[in-house]
Design an enzyme around this catalytic site. Sequence first.
Site, PDB file in Angstrom:
ATOM      1  CE  LYS A 121      76.115  46.229  45.147  1.00 15.95           C
ATOM      2  NZ  LYS A 121      76.481  46.221  43.719  1.00 15.95           N
ATOM      3  CE  LYS A 172      70.511  42.156  35.678  1.00 17.01           C
ATOM      4  NZ  LYS A 172      70.574  42.804  36.997  1.00 17.01           N
ATOM      5  CE  LYS A 215      78.763  47.027  39.874  1.00 25.32           C
ATOM      6  NZ  LYS A 215      77.546  46.493  40.441  1.00 25.32           N
ATOM      7  N   GLY A 246      75.547  50.901  39.056  1.00 20.15           N
ATOM      8  CA  GLY A 246      74.787  51.617  38.028  1.00 20.15           C
ATOM      9  C   GLY A 246      74.428  53.044  38.423  1.00 20.15           C
ATOM     10  CG  ASN A 247      71.835  53.792  41.574  1.00 24.25           C
ATOM     11  OD1 ASN A 247      70.968  54.072  40.766  1.00 24.25           O
ATOM     12  ND2 ASN A 247      71.701  52.829  42.458  1.00 24.25           N
TER      13      ASN A 247
HETATM   14  P1  ADP Z   1      74.561  48.373  41.944  1.00 27.02           P
HETATM   15  O1  ADP Z   1      74.089  49.064  40.728  1.00 27.02           O
HETATM   16  O2  ADP Z   1      75.495  49.190  42.763  1.00 27.02           O
HETATM   17  O3  ADP Z   1      75.069  46.970  41.700  1.00 27.02           O
HETATM   18  P2  ADP Z   1      72.246  47.124  43.217  1.00 27.02           P
HETATM   19  O4  ADP Z   1      70.901  47.751  43.110  1.00 27.02           O
HETATM   20  O5  ADP Z   1      72.499  45.887  42.433  1.00 27.02           O
HETATM   21  O6  ADP Z   1      73.282  48.290  42.892  1.00 27.02           O
HETATM   22  O7  ADP Z   1      72.567  46.799  44.755  1.00 27.02           O
HETATM   23  C1  ADP Z   1      72.507  47.800  45.749  1.00 27.02           C
HETATM   24  C2  ADP Z   1      71.147  47.792  46.430  1.00 27.02           C
HETATM   25  O8  ADP Z   1      70.997  46.655  47.253  1.00 27.02           O
HETATM   26  C3  ADP Z   1      70.906  48.924  47.390  1.00 27.02           C
HETATM   27  O9  ADP Z   1      70.413  50.066  46.733  1.00 27.02           O
HETATM   28  C4  ADP Z   1      69.862  48.349  48.357  1.00 27.02           C
HETATM   29  O10 ADP Z   1      68.575  48.843  48.046  1.00 27.02           O
HETATM   30  C5  ADP Z   1      69.874  46.871  48.062  1.00 27.02           C
HETATM   31  N1  ADP Z   1      69.970  45.976  49.220  1.00 27.02           N
HETATM   32  C6  ADP Z   1      69.339  44.790  49.275  1.00 27.02           C
HETATM   33  N2  ADP Z   1      69.616  44.156  50.408  1.00 27.02           N
HETATM   34  C7  ADP Z   1      70.462  44.931  51.112  1.00 27.02           C
HETATM   35  C8  ADP Z   1      71.106  44.791  52.383  1.00 27.02           C
HETATM   36  N3  ADP Z   1      70.951  43.703  53.123  1.00 27.02           N
HETATM   37  N4  ADP Z   1      71.895  45.804  52.803  1.00 27.02           N
HETATM   38  C9  ADP Z   1      72.065  46.895  52.035  1.00 27.02           C
HETATM   39  N5  ADP Z   1      71.485  47.084  50.820  1.00 27.02           N
HETATM   40  C10 ADP Z   1      70.682  46.113  50.350  1.00 27.02           C
HETATM   41 MG    MG Z   2      73.908  45.264  41.074  1.00 28.53          MG
END
Ligand code: ADP
Ligand code: MG
Length: 314
Positions: free
Chosen positions: A277, A130, A215, A12-13
Amino acid sequence: MPEKAVVIALGGNAILQHREAGTAEEQLANLRRASRRIAEIARDGYAVAVTHGNGPQVGDILLRNEIAKDVLPPMPLDVCGAESQGMIGYLLQQALGEALIETGLDMPVATVLTRTLVDGGDPAFENPEKPIGPTCTAMQARGIEREKGWRMAQVPGQGCRRVVPSPRPLALVEGEAIARLFAAGVVVIAAGGGGVPVVRESGGALCGVEAVVDKDYTAALLARLIGAGDLLLLTDVERVALNYGRPDQQEIREMTVAEARRHLAAGQFPAGSMGPKVEAAVGFLEAGGERATIASLDSAAGALAGRAGTRIRL
Ligand code: ADP
Ligand code: MG
């Protein structure tokens, strides 16, 4: 078709950063940056398919519906999801088309508005968690629950929000169309926001549901569908970490599927962010994928070459 194929998932970012207002110009500028990274990967000889998140965009669409509800009927969540795929797909076609030309590549780009088949019996439907759309007070939330039958929940640090189920994707309804386009050399943008979730009714018809699919899971499905060796999940951190956000945080350069499973079980990767992920990467590798990489947008090409990010392998 090139020998190397990759599915790139944009977080999303990559499209809308925190604290931005969400104007079309901002989103296009962010997508231009992402598109330059994608074009670098295409230049390195990869056939590319792209998928993306839609959280902030669907949030804005829902809020717009809410504000306009006395004048125009609000659209259900599946229609809002489709709307977001069209909007982001269009902006990405613009940005990626330009970036490919600048890189000297002449490739057609097309978005496939994608429906994602989910199981109506998925346990997520019993436990919607969610958060989507605007926040409200606890009192407003009770009114909305009575009036609309939605499930509302307190989200830590935010207020009350609507919560919907997040079922696992089973298949992409447009899978055949996507695979044929990809095989013909089209840079396909598909399954944005995880795709519009649909269930198969007893008569056989597909019906959109009020849910969202992560996603990251559909990115893994898409990668298997088109036979990509690589799955590249781009987000806003350089690497997956252990003890994330704590003083003893430790970045991971490489982990095996077995290690990833252990860390998942130990709660290192939260459900709403890094968990999907890592789980998607594990699922992709166990289903026959070759490499899965989680990295920041800016180091995309280096991560795919194994020089940045977190590589997950069997
Ligand atoms: P996206 O929109 O890319 O799916 P998300 O916010 O769902 O982003 O996931 C990415 C976020 O996961 C990062 O910004 C970070 O803050 C968070 N995060 C949580 N746990 C971890 C971890 N163990 N290692 C790295 N990032 C993490
Ligand atoms: Mg995400």
